[in-house]
Design a protein around this motif. Structure first.
Motif, PDB file in Angstrom:
ATOM      1  N   SER A  40      10.987  12.734  -7.879  1.00 24.28           N
ATOM      2  CA  SER A  40      10.696  13.493  -9.092  1.00 24.28           C
ATOM      3  C   SER A  40      11.342  12.828 -10.299  1.00 24.28           C
ATOM      4  CB  SER A  40      11.204  14.931  -8.958  1.00 24.28           C
ATOM      5  OG  SER A  40      11.128  15.605 -10.193  1.00 24.28           O
ATOM      6  N   GLU A  41      10.724  13.003 -11.470  1.00 28.89           N
ATOM      7  CA  GLU A  41      11.279  12.467 -12.706  1.00 28.89           C
ATOM      8  C   GLU A  41      12.509  13.256 -13.147  1.00 28.89           C
ATOM      9  OE1 GLU A  41       8.323  12.272 -15.692  1.00 28.89           O
ATOM     10  OE2 GLU A  41       7.072  10.806 -14.642  1.00 28.89           O
ATOM     11  N   VAL A  42      12.654  14.479 -12.613  1.00 24.42           N
ATOM     12  CA  VAL A  42      13.828  15.287 -12.925  1.00 24.42           C
ATOM     13  C   VAL A  42      15.019  14.713 -12.175  1.00 24.42           C
ATOM     14  CG1 VAL A  42      14.841  17.590 -12.816  1.00 24.42           C
ATOM     15  CG2 VAL A  42      12.384  17.327 -13.239  1.00 24.42           C
ATOM     16  N   ALA A  43      16.165  14.590 -12.861  1.00 23.33           N
ATOM     17  CA  ALA A  43      17.359  14.031 -12.234  1.00 23.33           C
ATOM     18  C   ALA A  43      17.733  14.838 -10.998  1.00 23.33           C
ATOM     19  CB  ALA A  43      18.515  14.032 -13.235  1.00 23.33           C
ATOM     20  N   SER A  44      17.918  14.162  -9.891  1.00 26.57           N
ATOM     21  CA  SER A  44      18.243  14.823  -8.630  1.00 26.57           C
ATOM     22  C   SER A  44      19.743  15.009  -8.478  1.00 26.57           C
ATOM     23  CB  SER A  44      17.709  13.993  -7.458  1.00 26.57           C
ATOM     24  OG  SER A  44      18.228  14.462  -6.235  1.00 26.57           O
ATOM     25  N   PRO A  45      20.192  16.156  -7.921  1.00 20.76           N
ATOM     26  CA  PRO A  45      21.620  16.351  -7.643  1.00 20.76           C
ATOM     27  C   PRO A  45      22.161  15.315  -6.664  1.00 20.76           C
ATOM     28  CG  PRO A  45      20.431  18.447  -7.505  1.00 20.76           C
ATOM     29  CD  PRO A  45      19.389  17.360  -7.608  1.00 20.76           C
ATOM     30  N   ALA A  46      21.254  14.624  -5.952  1.00 22.66           N
ATOM     31  CA  ALA A  46      21.700  13.610  -4.992  1.00 22.66           C
ATOM     32  C   ALA A  46      22.460  12.482  -5.680  1.00 22.66           C
ATOM     33  CB  ALA A  46      20.496  13.041  -4.241  1.00 22.66           C
ATOM     34  N   TYR A  47      22.207  12.272  -6.964  1.00 22.76           N
ATOM     35  CA  TYR A  47      22.897  11.208  -7.687  1.00 22.76           C
ATOM     36  C   TYR A  47      24.319  11.612  -8.097  1.00 22.76           C
ATOM     37  CZ  TYR A  47      18.584   8.509  -8.219  1.00 22.76           C
ATOM     38  OH  TYR A  47      17.454   7.768  -7.981  1.00 22.76           O
ATOM     39  N   ALA A  48      24.595  12.906  -8.117  1.00 21.77           N
ATOM     40  CA  ALA A  48      25.869  13.396  -8.654  1.00 21.77           C
ATOM     41  C   ALA A  48      27.104  12.781  -7.995  1.00 21.77           C
ATOM     42  CB  ALA A  48      25.915  14.924  -8.562  1.00 21.77           C
ATOM     43  N   PRO A  49      27.151  12.634  -6.657  1.00 26.79           N
ATOM     44  CA  PRO A  49      28.382  12.105  -6.036  1.00 26.79           C
ATOM     45  C   PRO A  49      28.526  10.585  -6.132  1.00 26.79           C
ATOM     46  CG  PRO A  49      27.083  13.456  -4.490  1.00 26.79           C
ATOM     47  CD  PRO A  49      26.202  13.103  -5.629  1.00 26.79           C
ATOM     48  N   VAL A  50      27.481   9.875  -6.570  1.00 30.95           N
ATOM     49  CA  VAL A  50      27.499   8.410  -6.455  1.00 30.95           C
ATOM     50  C   VAL A  50      28.609   7.777  -7.292  1.00 30.95           C
ATOM     51  CG1 VAL A  50      26.188   6.298  -6.868  1.00 30.95           C
ATOM     52  CG2 VAL A  50      25.057   8.276  -5.846  1.00 30.95           C
ATOM     53  N   THR A  51      28.733   8.171  -8.558  1.00 31.52           N
ATOM     54  CA  THR A  51      29.770   7.586  -9.411  1.00 31.52           C
ATOM     55  C   THR A  51      31.159   7.967  -8.909  1.00 31.52           C
ATOM     56  OG1 THR A  51      28.284   7.723 -11.309  1.00 31.52           O
ATOM     57  CG2 THR A  51      30.603   7.356 -11.781  1.00 31.52           C
ATOM     58  N   ILE A  52      31.316   9.212  -8.451  1.00 32.74           N
ATOM     59  CA  ILE A  52      32.590   9.662  -7.897  1.00 32.74           C
ATOM     60  C   ILE A  52      32.940   8.817  -6.679  1.00 32.74           C
ATOM     61  CG2 ILE A  52      33.890  11.652  -7.072  1.00 32.74           C
ATOM     62  CD1 ILE A  52      32.728  12.009  -9.883  1.00 32.74           C
ATOM     63  N   LEU A  53      31.958   8.620  -5.810  1.00 37.97           N
ATOM     64  CA  LEU A  53      32.174   7.835  -4.604  1.00 37.97           C
ATOM     65  C   LEU A  53      32.543   6.394  -4.948  1.00 37.97           C
ATOM     66  CD1 LEU A  53      32.102   7.675  -1.522  1.00 37.97           C
ATOM     67  CD2 LEU A  53      29.635   7.254  -1.673  1.00 37.97           C
ATOM     68  N   ARG A  54      31.898   5.839  -5.948  1.00 37.77           N
ATOM     69  CA  ARG A  54      32.185   4.453  -6.338  1.00 37.77           C
ATOM     70  C   ARG A  54      33.623   4.304  -6.816  1.00 37.77           C
ATOM     71  NH1 ARG A  54      28.075   1.649 -10.365  1.00 37.77           N
ATOM     72  NH2 ARG A  54      26.724   2.140  -8.601  1.00 37.77           N
ATOM     73  N   LEU A  55      34.112   5.289  -7.560  1.00 40.43           N
ATOM     74  CA  LEU A  55      35.490   5.213  -8.048  1.00 40.43           C
ATOM     75  C   LEU A  55      36.491   5.432  -6.917  1.00 40.43           C
ATOM     76  CD1 LEU A  55      36.837   4.591 -10.677  1.00 40.43           C
ATOM     77  CD2 LEU A  55      36.858   7.015 -11.245  1.00 40.43           C
ATOM     78  N   LEU A  56      36.137   6.283  -5.952  1.00 40.63           N
ATOM     79  CA  LEU A  56      37.001   6.465  -4.779  1.00 40.63           C
ATOM     80  C   LEU A  56      37.100   5.165  -3.977  1.00 40.63           C
ATOM     81  CD1 LEU A  56      35.766   9.986  -3.612  1.00 40.63           C
ATOM     82  CD2 LEU A  56      38.064   9.445  -4.445  1.00 40.63           C
ATOM     83  N   LEU A  57      35.993   4.462  -3.843  1.00 37.92           N
ATOM     84  CA  LEU A  57      36.001   3.178  -3.142  1.00 37.92           C
ATOM     85  C   LEU A  57      36.842   2.154  -3.896  1.00 37.92           C
ATOM     86  CD1 LEU A  57      32.225   3.046  -2.133  1.00 37.92           C
ATOM     87  CD2 LEU A  57      34.166   3.392  -0.592  1.00 37.92           C
TER      88      LEU A  57
END
Length: 245
Positions: A30-47
Motif C-alpha cells: 500500500s502507498e500508506v506508510a506501514s507500521p512494519a517500518y516503525a521498528p527498522v530505525t530503532i533496530l538499526r540503532l540497537l545494532l
C-alpha cells in the motif's frame, strides 16, 4: 522489506536478515506508510550499539530526555506494542535488548533525528523518506536567527552545514530547528514540546519578530493596526494593537 536490490544493499543487510529469520510477514504494498517500518530505525540503532563503535559513542553522548517526557500513556502504549514487543518478542531479541535499551534509543531518535524531506525547495511538494540521526549536527544549538543552514544529499544522505553569514572564530554555530515562518507563538510551543527548552532569542523576545510581524493579526477595530503579543515570551500573553500602544 523493500526489494531484492534493497535487501542486498549494505544499508539494510543486518536488519533485513533479522526480519527474514524471524519470519516477519507484512503487506507493505500500500502507498500508506506501514507500521512494519516503525521498528527498522530503532533496530538499526540497537545494532549500532552492539558494535560499540565511534558512531554509537557519538550518538550515545546525546540526550534522550526521557526524564522530561512525563506521563505519555497513548504514545508509549503505541511504542510498547509496535516497537518494544515487536523487537523483543516477534524478532526474538528479548535477551539481547532490554526495555531500557529500546526506550533509550527511541528517545535519542525522537529528540535528535531530523526529518529527511526531498526536495527542500519553496513551493515544491516534499516527500518525507524517514529520519536521520547525525550526532555532530545534533549538538548544534537552535537560534531563530541562525548563522548556518543544513541540507542533506538525497542520494548519499550525507549532512552538510554551510555558513549563512561570516562566523567569527570562537562564535557558536547555530541552526534553525524550525522555520521562523511558523511565527513565535507556534514555533516556541513546538520547540518546547519537541526539544524541551524555551527559546529566548532576540526574535522571540520582539513582539514584531524583528519587524516581520509574521505572527501579526489584523486589528478589527483599527484599520491600520496589527495585533501582536504584549509579552511574546509568555504563552498566554494578551495581544494588543500596535497602533494604540
Amino acid at each position: 522489506m523493500c526489494d531484492e536490490v534493497c535487501a542486498r544493499g549494505s544499508r539494510h543487510t543486518e536488519e533485513c536478515g533479522l526480519l527474514a529469520r524471524a519470519g516477519v510477514r507484512e503487506d507493505i504494498r500500500s502507498e500508506v506508510a506501514s507500521p512494519a517500518y516503525a521498528p527498522v530505525t530503532i533496530l538499526r540503532l540497537l545494532l549500532l550499539m552492539d558494535k560499540d563503535c565511534d558512531g554509537w559513542f557519538r550518538t550515545n553522548q546525546l540526550m534522550d530526555h526521557l526524564e522530561d517526557t512525563g506521563p505519555c500513556p497513548e504514545e508509549w502504549t503505541w511504542y510498547n506494542d509496535k516497537i518494544l514487543r515487536h523487537i523483543r518478542k516477534d524478532l526474538g531479541l528479548g535477551d539481547r535488548y532490554s526495555d531500557e535499551d529500546i526506550r533509550h534509543v527511541i528517545g535519542l531518535i525522537n529528540v535528535n533525528a531530523v526529518c529527511l524531506q526531498f526536495p527542500k525547495m519553496i513551493g515544491a511538494p516534499c516527500t518525507e523518506v524517514g529520519k536521520g540521526c547525525y550526532p555532530i549536527f545534533a549538538i548544534m544549538s537552535h537560534h531563530c536567527i541562525c548563522n548556518a543552514r543544513y541540507f542533506v544529499n538525497p542520494e548519499t544522505f550525507n549532512m552538510f552545514v554551510r555558513a549563512r553569514v561570516a562566523i567569527k572564530a570562537g562564535e557558536e554555530i547555530t541552526v534553525q530547528y524550525l522555520s521562523a515562518l511558523r511565527g513565535t507563538h507556534r514555533r516556541r510551543r513546538k520547540i518546547r514540546d519537541e526539544w524541551y527548552f524555551d527559546c529566548n532569542c532576540r526574535r522571540c523576545r520582539d513582539p514584531a519578530e524583528c519587524g516581520t510581524q509574521i505572527s501579526g493579526v489584523r486589528c478589527l477595530k483599527c484599520p491600520q493596526g496589527t495585533l501582536l503579543p504584549e509579552r511574546p515570551l509568555e504563552y498566554n500573553s494578551p495581544w494588543l494593537c500596535n497602533k494604540v500602544r
